[in-house]
Design a protein around this motif. Structure first.
Motif, mmCIF file in Angstrom:
data_model
loop_
_atom_site.group_PDB
_atom_site.id
_atom_site.type_symbol
_atom_site.label_atom_id
_atom_site.label_comp_id
_atom_site.label_asym_id
_atom_site.label_seq_id
_atom_site.Cartn_x
_atom_site.Cartn_y
_atom_site.Cartn_z
ATOM 1 N N THR A 80 44.106 36.453 47.233
ATOM 2 C CA THR A 80 43.483 36.585 45.919
ATOM 3 C C THR A 80 43.292 38.073 45.667
ATOM 4 N N TYR A 81 42.532 38.437 44.642
ATOM 5 C CA TYR A 81 42.216 39.843 44.392
ATOM 6 C C TYR A 81 40.730 40.063 44.683
ATOM 7 N N PRO A 82 40.267 41.315 44.805
ATOM 8 C CA PRO A 82 38.855 41.551 45.162
ATOM 9 C C PRO A 82 37.900 40.853 44.198
ATOM 10 N N GLN A 83 36.950 40.126 44.776
ATOM 11 C CA GLN A 83 35.999 39.341 43.993
ATOM 12 C C GLN A 83 34.610 39.971 44.046
ATOM 13 N N LYS A 84 33.949 40.007 42.887
ATOM 14 C CA LYS A 84 32.621 40.608 42.806
ATOM 15 C C LYS A 84 31.546 39.530 42.907
ATOM 16 N N HIS A 85 30.525 39.799 43.739
ATOM 17 C CA HIS A 85 29.403 38.873 43.898
ATOM 18 C C HIS A 85 28.084 39.628 43.737
ATOM 19 N N ASP A 86 27.128 38.981 43.113
ATOM 20 C CA ASP A 86 25.772 39.524 43.050
ATOM 21 C C ASP A 86 25.021 39.195 44.329
ATOM 22 N N VAL A 87 24.127 40.093 44.717
ATOM 23 C CA VAL A 87 23.256 39.881 45.871
ATOM 24 C C VAL A 87 21.821 39.800 45.363
#
Length: 202
Positions: A80-87
């Protein structure tokens, strides 16, 4: 007689060509995958309750490339491509990060020639963590994570090329949380990945 022989040879050649095409070792799948983190973490700073740090869920596109060594055994590379997640800390967003999690699996397909074809897999995940912004730059995550990956799923063949796929994976992704060069917690993301999609066998 020559015409009859030619006709007989052509009648055998057609099934042979079909079998050869059906036995192509390459399979591509495109899935929509929901990432659901387990969200286990150590107490922050070594005090207080556990599991206060959480990572957001999201649905992502996933491309999978499989190569069949035999009708039953295959290797699958998940991309996949880089995925952004909230912390979040105690439910409040404290920043975000991106992760790129290529995974390589060895699969066993139980009934590869049947319309309904279940499989299981096991392998290794490498996750690259980048673009970390936590507590206004006062905290960081490790940039790499290696872990195990387990998989189960099934294909439903539409024809000799196309199929529908359902897939579940459990992936081990973990990272230390650092502040001022000191580890203040460890996050065990360890997500479930539940996907559905289509595949094409060449």
């Amino acid at each position: 007689m020559a015409a009859a022989a030619a006709g007989l040879l052509s009648s055998f050649a057609a099934p042979a060509a079909f079998a050869q095409e059906a036995a192509s070792p390459w399979l591509l799948r495109l899935r929509a995958v929901n990432i659901s983190p387990e969200n286990k973490s150590d107490p922050v700073g070594g005090v207080g309750a556990s599991d206060r740090l959480t990572v957001s869920s999201k649905t992502i596109p996933e491309l999978d490339i499989s190569y069949f060594f035999t009708p039953n055994w295959a290797a699958e590379l998940i991309l996949t491509y880089p995925q952004k997640h909230d912390v979040r800390l105690d439910g409040q967003t404290i920043g975000s990060f991106k992760h790129l999690p290529p995974t390589l699996l060895l699969q066993y397909h139980f009934t590869p020639d049947a319309t309904f074809s279940p499989y299981v897999g096991a392998g290794v995940n490498y996750t690259r963590i980048s673009d970390v912004t936590l507590l206004n730059g006062n905290a960081q995550l490790e940039s790499h994570s290696f872990g195990a990956a387990l998989q189960a799923g099934f294909d439903v063949k539409i024809d000799r090329h196309w199929l529908v796929n359902f897939d579940v994976k459990k992936v081990q992704i973990r990272s230390d949380v650092m502040s001022g060069g000191t580890r203040i917690s460890t996050v065990r993301i360890d997500p479930w990945l539940i996907g559905v999609g289509v595949g094409y066998r060449f």
